[in-house]
Design a protein around this motif. Structure first.
Motif, short mmCIF file in Angstrom:
data_model
loop_
_atom_site.label_atom_id
_atom_site.label_comp_id
_atom_site.label_asym_id
_atom_site.label_seq_id
_atom_site.Cartn_x
_atom_site.Cartn_y
_atom_site.Cartn_z
N LYS A 74 1.25 -2.64 -3.99
CA LYS A 74 0.45 -3.02 -2.83
C LYS A 74 -0.87 -2.26 -2.82
CE LYS A 74 -0.31 -5.45 0.78
NZ LYS A 74 -0.42 -6.92 0.68
N LEU A 75 -0.82 -0.98 -3.20
CA LEU A 75 -2.06 -0.21 -3.29
C LEU A 75 -2.96 -0.78 -4.38
CD1 LEU A 75 -3.81 2.19 -2.48
CD2 LEU A 75 -2.49 3.61 -4.06
N LEU A 183 -14.57 5.83 -1.77
CA LEU A 183 -13.94 4.74 -1.03
C LEU A 183 -12.54 4.45 -1.55
CD1 LEU A 183 -16.94 2.27 -0.64
CD2 LEU A 183 -15.91 3.69 1.14
N GLN A 184 -12.37 4.51 -2.87
CA GLN A 184 -11.03 4.31 -3.43
C GLN A 184 -10.06 5.37 -2.92
OE1 GLN A 184 -12.05 4.50 -7.56
NE2 GLN A 184 -12.56 2.33 -7.73
N ALA A 185 -10.52 6.63 -2.88
CA ALA A 185 -9.67 7.70 -2.39
C ALA A 185 -9.40 7.55 -0.90
CB ALA A 185 -10.32 9.06 -2.68
N GLU A 186 -10.42 7.14 -0.14
CA GLU A 186 -10.21 6.94 1.30
C GLU A 186 -9.21 5.82 1.56
OE1 GLU A 186 -12.71 5.88 5.38
OE2 GLU A 186 -13.77 6.09 3.47
N LEU A 187 -9.29 4.75 0.78
CA LEU A 187 -8.34 3.66 0.93
C LEU A 187 -6.92 4.14 0.62
CD1 LEU A 187 -7.52 0.72 1.34
CD2 LEU A 187 -8.22 0.26 -1.02
N ALA A 188 -6.75 4.86 -0.49
CA ALA A 188 -5.43 5.36 -0.85
C ALA A 188 -4.90 6.31 0.21
CB ALA A 188 -5.48 6.05 -2.21
N SER A 189 -5.78 7.17 0.73
CA SER A 189 -5.37 8.13 1.75
C SER A 189 -4.91 7.42 3.02
CB SER A 189 -6.53 9.07 2.05
OG SER A 189 -6.18 9.99 3.06
N ARG A 190 -5.71 6.46 3.49
CA ARG A 190 -5.33 5.74 4.71
C ARG A 190 -4.09 4.90 4.49
NH1 ARG A 190 -8.88 6.17 8.78
NH2 ARG A 190 -11.01 6.88 8.33
N TYR A 191 -3.94 4.36 3.27
CA TYR A 191 -2.75 3.57 2.98
C TYR A 191 -1.49 4.42 3.09
CZ TYR A 191 0.71 0.97 0.24
OH TYR A 191 1.85 0.35 -0.18
N TYR A 192 -1.52 5.62 2.53
CA TYR A 192 -0.32 6.47 2.60
C TYR A 192 -0.12 7.04 4.00
CZ TYR A 192 0.56 6.04 -2.35
OH TYR A 192 0.86 5.53 -3.59
N GLN A 193 -1.20 7.24 4.75
CA GLN A 193 -1.03 7.62 6.15
C GLN A 193 -0.35 6.50 6.93
OE1 GLN A 193 -4.90 8.70 7.62
NE2 GLN A 193 -5.14 10.37 6.16
N LEU A 194 -0.73 5.26 6.61
CA LEU A 194 -0.09 4.12 7.28
C LEU A 194 1.38 4.03 6.90
CD1 LEU A 194 -1.49 0.65 7.98
CD2 LEU A 194 0.62 0.77 6.65
N ARG A 195 1.69 4.27 5.62
CA ARG A 195 3.09 4.26 5.22
C ARG A 195 3.86 5.41 5.88
NH1 ARG A 195 3.23 -0.58 4.75
NH2 ARG A 195 2.57 -1.62 2.83
N HIS A 258 -6.52 -1.19 11.02
CA HIS A 258 -7.87 -1.68 11.30
C HIS A 258 -8.90 -1.00 10.39
CE1 HIS A 258 -6.31 -2.41 15.67
NE2 HIS A 258 -5.82 -3.28 14.81
N ALA A 259 -8.72 0.30 10.17
CA ALA A 259 -9.65 1.03 9.31
C ALA A 259 -9.59 0.50 7.87
CB ALA A 259 -9.32 2.52 9.34
N ILE A 260 -8.40 0.19 7.39
CA ILE A 260 -8.25 -0.36 6.04
C ILE A 260 -8.94 -1.72 5.96
CG2 ILE A 260 -6.58 -1.30 4.40
CD1 ILE A 260 -4.67 0.94 5.26
N ALA A 261 -8.81 -2.53 7.01
CA ALA A 261 -9.44 -3.85 7.02
C ALA A 261 -10.96 -3.72 6.89
CB ALA A 261 -9.08 -4.59 8.31
N VAL A 262 -11.56 -2.79 7.63
CA VAL A 262 -13.01 -2.60 7.55
C VAL A 262 -13.41 -2.12 6.17
CG1 VAL A 262 -14.93 -1.27 8.47
CG2 VAL A 262 -13.23 -2.21 10.03
N LEU A 263 -12.64 -1.22 5.57
CA LEU A 263 -12.92 -0.78 4.21
C LEU A 263 -12.97 -1.96 3.24
CD1 LEU A 263 -10.81 2.49 3.70
CD2 LEU A 263 -13.30 2.28 3.58
N LEU A 264 -12.09 -2.94 3.47
CA LEU A 264 -11.99 -4.09 2.58
C LEU A 264 -12.96 -5.21 2.95
CD1 LEU A 264 -8.09 -4.34 2.27
CD2 LEU A 264 -9.70 -3.12 0.78
N ASP A 462 -1.38 12.90 0.18
CA ASP A 462 -2.82 12.79 0.39
C ASP A 462 -3.56 13.85 -0.42
OD1 ASP A 462 -5.18 11.73 1.87
OD2 ASP A 462 -5.24 13.77 2.64
N ALA A 463 -2.99 15.06 -0.52
CA ALA A 463 -3.60 16.11 -1.35
C ALA A 463 -3.63 15.69 -2.82
CB ALA A 463 -2.85 17.42 -1.18
N ALA A 464 -2.58 14.96 -3.25
CA ALA A 464 -2.56 14.46 -4.63
C ALA A 464 -3.68 13.45 -4.85
CB ALA A 464 -1.21 13.82 -4.94
N VAL A 465 -3.89 12.56 -3.87
CA VAL A 465 -4.99 11.58 -3.96
C VAL A 465 -6.33 12.30 -4.02
CG1 VAL A 465 -6.23 9.78 -2.68
CG2 VAL A 465 -3.73 9.72 -2.81
#
Length: 496
Positions: A74-75, A183-195, A258-264, A462-465
């Protein structure tokens, strides 16, 4: 009387002009990349970090889609959407295209400029104008001409201006890559925060079901005269407090979505992510020596290219003290009527060199030179700060991975102990040897410990990302060298 230069003489001057151009010099200082504050090793990598190891010289460093090491389909899908539709990337690509056009415009000044001019006018002069003796005159003026101009870059003014523009183009390509990586890192970070929010919601849902059963049991005990009304109140307090936590967790998840949607580049009302299990273990990735950051961080490369551009601009400022040599030629036809406009007698031409040199400028050239050197010093300082910041980011996230691993272990052990405490408190309460206050206290402590453990797992991944981002992701310096070629095809991929 000045005799016009013949065509044969002009031909003879051409090799001399070409020889003069070939001998043009540059007044810019010899460029050397500024010394970087290098370290032999990362301090925080001195102690082992679970899942991370120092790479060997021939390590297989992540290339391209660096997020693939997290093995989340999914990521991967979301990152592909980001590359194609992010408004931030589209704006950055437009800035890169502007820099590319400016570089080509600067390069064009090295070559001869040819222009055409034509016009037809009819005019009447004043009878009372000086020299007309009270007689007015009316006539036509028809002309058509070609003009050639060429500045001979003897002192490297134009050449250094082009080099500065080319370096700025490369810096712009580095800026694009740095933003893309961020932006790639921010997307991954927000994605894992959402999970992580998904996991929190699931935990709170399970807790609420357990607390509802406990409340029902407590009410039955109260109805049977076994429990006090205070026990029912405490059970309701625990249940409603957990329901409030669930509402807060759902709000956090909605905002992350919502933040992920705006990123995309998608309207939040048209975007949704189905809940999924949170896998909180960071992948196995190798770290690299500190010196490799100079090759793998696009922001460092961009800062170094701006130093090179500032160095070339010093050459432009130095060349301003010297004469500007140019060569021009004009030829065409001019007549008063269309019938003889292009006849041989209507021809005219001129050809010859010219020179312009500064004499008095009120200190403008001295100020320009000082400004260019100060701009160079500023770019060097910015470069060193960028390198130091890169080291800090790597050290911070190496430390975070190590200490968060300990925090996760401690929180999970605490959560397990708290769960056992809840079990025993329920047994004691059922046996009538403990108050319900003990049960609610242990339940609250257990839920808090579980949430702390989950939060630590989210922060660890997130630290790994962020560590992968701090190490440059999949970027390398060769991409900048290709993308910064103003005469070739851009290596910077345009978002759709």
């Amino acid at each position: 009387m000045i005799r016009p230069v013949s065509t044969r003489t002009a031909y003879r001057l051409t090799p001399l002009l070409l020889a003069a151009l070939a001998s043009a010099c540059s007044l810019a200082p010899e460029y050397k990349a500024p010394a970087a504050p290098l370290s032999e090793n990362f301090k925080e990598a001195a102690e082992p970090v679970a899942g991370w190891q120092l790479a060997q010289p021939a390590d297989a460093a992540p290339r391209g889609n660096w997020w693939a090491v997290f093995a989340d389909p999914k990521l991967d899908e979301l990152q592909a959407q980001l590359a194609n539709a992010s408004p931030d990337l589209q704006a950055a690509f437009a800035r890169y295209q502007q820099a590319r056009a400016l570089a080509r415009q600067s390069a064009s000044s090295l070559y001869p400029q040819l222009s055409a001019n034509a016009g037809a006018t009819r005019a009447s002069s004043s009878a009372n104008a000086p020299g007309n003796d009270g007689n007015s005159s009316t006539g036509n003026d028809l002309f058509a001409s070609l003009s050639l101009s060429w500045e001979i870059d003897l002192f490297g003014r134009l050449g250094n201006a082009r080099r500065a523009a080319d370096r700025q183009l490369e810096a712009s390509a580095g800026d694009f890559a740095a933003l893309q990586l961020s932006l790639q890192a921010e997307l991954a970070s927000r994605y894992y925060q959402l999970r992580g929010a998904d996991a929190t919601i699931a935990l709170l849902d399970d807790s609420i079901k357990a607390y509802e059963r406990a409340l029902e049991l407590t009410r039955k005990r109260y109805d049977g005269g076994i429990a006090a009304v205070a026990d029912v109140d405490q059970a309701e307090t625990t249940l409603n407090s957990t329901r409030a936590q669930l509402a807060a967790a759902k709000l956090s998840r909605a905002q992350l979505e919502h933040a992920i949607a705006v990123l995309l580049g998608v309207s939040p009302s048209e975007f949704s992510l189905m809940p999924a299990e949170f896998v909180g273990e960071p992948p196995m990735v190798t770290t690299r020596l500190p010196s490799s950051l100079l090759q793998r961080r696009p922001d460092i490369a961009s800062a170094e290219r701006r130093v090179a551009a500032a160095n070339a601009n010093i050459g432009v400022a130095n060349a301003a003290w010297f004469p500007i040599f140019s060569f021009s030629a004009t030829g065409g036809y001019e007549a008063t009527g269309t019938s003889d406009w292009f006849d041989a007698p209507s021809r005219y031409w001129s050809i010859g060199p010219s020179v312009t040199a500064p004499i008095l400028d009120g200190g403008a050239l001295s100020s320009l030179r000082r400004q260019s050197r100060a701009a160079y010093d500023e770019s060097v300082a910015n470069y060193r700060k960028t390198v130091l910041t890169a080291y800090q980011e790597v050290e911070d996230n190496l430390a975070a991975l190590r200490h968060l691993a300990d925090e996760v272990a401690g929180d999970e052990a605490a959560a397990a102990a708290a769960q056992r405490s809840v079990f025993h408190a329920n047994k004691r309460y059922t046996a009538g040897v403990a108050s319900y206050l003990e049960v609610t206290t242990t339940q609250t402590a257990a839920l808090s410990a579980q949430r702390d453990a989950l939060d630590a797992r989210v922060r660890r991944i997130d630290a790994a990302v962020q560590l992968v981002r701090a190490m440059g992701g999949g970027w390398n310096l060769a991409q900048l060298e290709t993308a910064g070629d103003a005469d070739g095809d851009a290596a910077v991929a345009a978002p759709q």
